[in-house]
Design an enzyme around this catalytic site. Sequence first.
Site, PDB file in Angstrom:
ATOM      1  N   SER A 190     -56.024  70.262 -86.106  1.00 28.69           N
ATOM      2  CA  SER A 190     -56.931  70.543 -84.999  1.00 28.69           C
ATOM      3  C   SER A 190     -58.390  70.419 -85.465  1.00 28.69           C
ATOM      4  CB  SER A 190     -56.620  71.934 -84.428  1.00 28.69           C
ATOM      5  OG  SER A 190     -57.308  72.147 -83.225  1.00 28.69           O
ATOM      6  N   HIS A 249     -55.152  66.743 -81.969  1.00 31.32           N
ATOM      7  CA  HIS A 249     -54.713  66.857 -80.586  1.00 31.32           C
ATOM      8  C   HIS A 249     -55.933  67.157 -79.706  1.00 31.32           C
ATOM      9  CE1 HIS A 249     -54.026  71.522 -81.071  1.00 31.32           C
ATOM     10  NE2 HIS A 249     -55.226  71.135 -81.390  1.00 31.32           N
TER      11      HIS A 249
END
Length: 394
Positions: A90, A113
Site C-alpha cells: 500500500s 492497490h
Amino acid sequence: MEWKYTVDPTAETPVMLLNNDIGVDPTTLNGIDGSLFQAELMALDAMKPRSIEVWINSAGGNVDDGYNINSAILLSKTPVDTVCLGMAASIAGVIFQAGRKRIMMDYSWLMYHNPHGGDDQKLLNIMKGSIAKMIARSGKPEAEILTMMKKETFIYADEALQYGLCDEVRKSADHNKKRLTMLGEPGEVSNFHKQANAVLNKLLEKPKNKIMIKVANKLGLNQDASEDSILSAIADIQNKAKSDLEAAEDRVKAKQKELDDAKDEMEKLKKEKNSMKEEKDKIQKEKDSVEAAKNALQKEKEEAEDAMLTEKCKNMVEGFAKAGRIKNDEKTISFYTELAKAEGGFDIVKDQLEALPLNKIAPVINLGKDEKPKYTFAGQMGVIANKLETQKNK
C-alpha cells in the site's frame, strides 16, 4: 533531539526504521507518526551524513502520513536509499519508490492497490491519481500503474527488478553465514559445510505429503518442491486466471462498444432517412403548391378569356339589338351571346344577324329550281346550340 526512528544518527549512513503501520492509531497509540518521521529525517539531512537508508517492513496505513515520509525522502539533500526487508504494501510500497536506490531482499515483496476508506469518492480518486504519479518515478506509464493498483497486485522481488520497480535484489543467502575456522587444506571447509548441511537436512527432513506430491506434479513442479514454491505456482495460476478474466471482460466491453457504435450508426442512418423523407415530402408539397398555383393561373386565364369573349359577343349582339335586327331584351341578347361564344359561332351569328331585315324576319335564300336550301338561320342556330351543349358536357 530524541531519535525515535533512527538507529544511530551519528553513523556515516544512518538507518531509519519504517517497521510498523504508517499513522498512529488513536486508540492504541501504535504506529509511525508521519510528521515526526519527516522531522527526524530532515534533522539527519541537516547533519550531512554520506547517505541515509530507510528500512521498510510495513503493511501501509494512513496516506496523509505517507505523504510526509515520501516528501521528506524526495526533498532531502542527502541521498536516501530505501530497503524493503519484508513487505512494502500500500502506501509503504509507494514510499519505497521514493528512494534514490531501491533495494529489496530476495524474500521481500511489494503490493499496490487503490486507496480506500471514507465516503468521499472524489477525494479517493484524487489520492489514486496522486499515488500513481509517485509510483511513476519508476518509469512505468501511469495508465499501467493505475491498472496494477486496480487489481491489487502483489510483486515478488525478482519480478520487481524485472518490471523496474526496484534497482537491486540482495540474496539472503549471502548474509550472516557462519564462518568456520580453516581446518585442514583449503577447500575442506566448503566440503565440511556440504556434508554438515546434508546430515542436518536429513535429520530435519519430514516425510513428503503424498497430496503435496500430487499437487506439485499437477503444477508441473519437481516432487521435492517446497510449499512456498507450490504456493507461488498457485499464485501465478490465480494471477493468470485473473488476468485472463479481466482480458475477457475487456473484450466483452470492446464488443459491447462495437455494438453500441453500430446501434448509434443505425440510429443516425434512420434519422438521415427520416430527414430525406421529410425533405422529399417538402419538395412534393412545394411541387403540388406550384401545380395548384399554375392551375389557378390557368383557370384565371381561361376565365379572363371567357369574360373577354363574352364581352365581345355581347357587344356585337347588343349592336344588332340596338339596330333593331333582333329583340332588344336581356333574354334574347343572352341567347345570341351564348350562340356567338360557341366554337366558330361568332362569325356565323354576325353574318346571320347582319342578314336579318330590320323587321327581324330572316331572309329566304333563293336557290335553283331543283335545289333545296342547305341551311336556314334557324337550322344554323341549332347547329351552334348543339356545339354549345357538347362543349358543356365535356
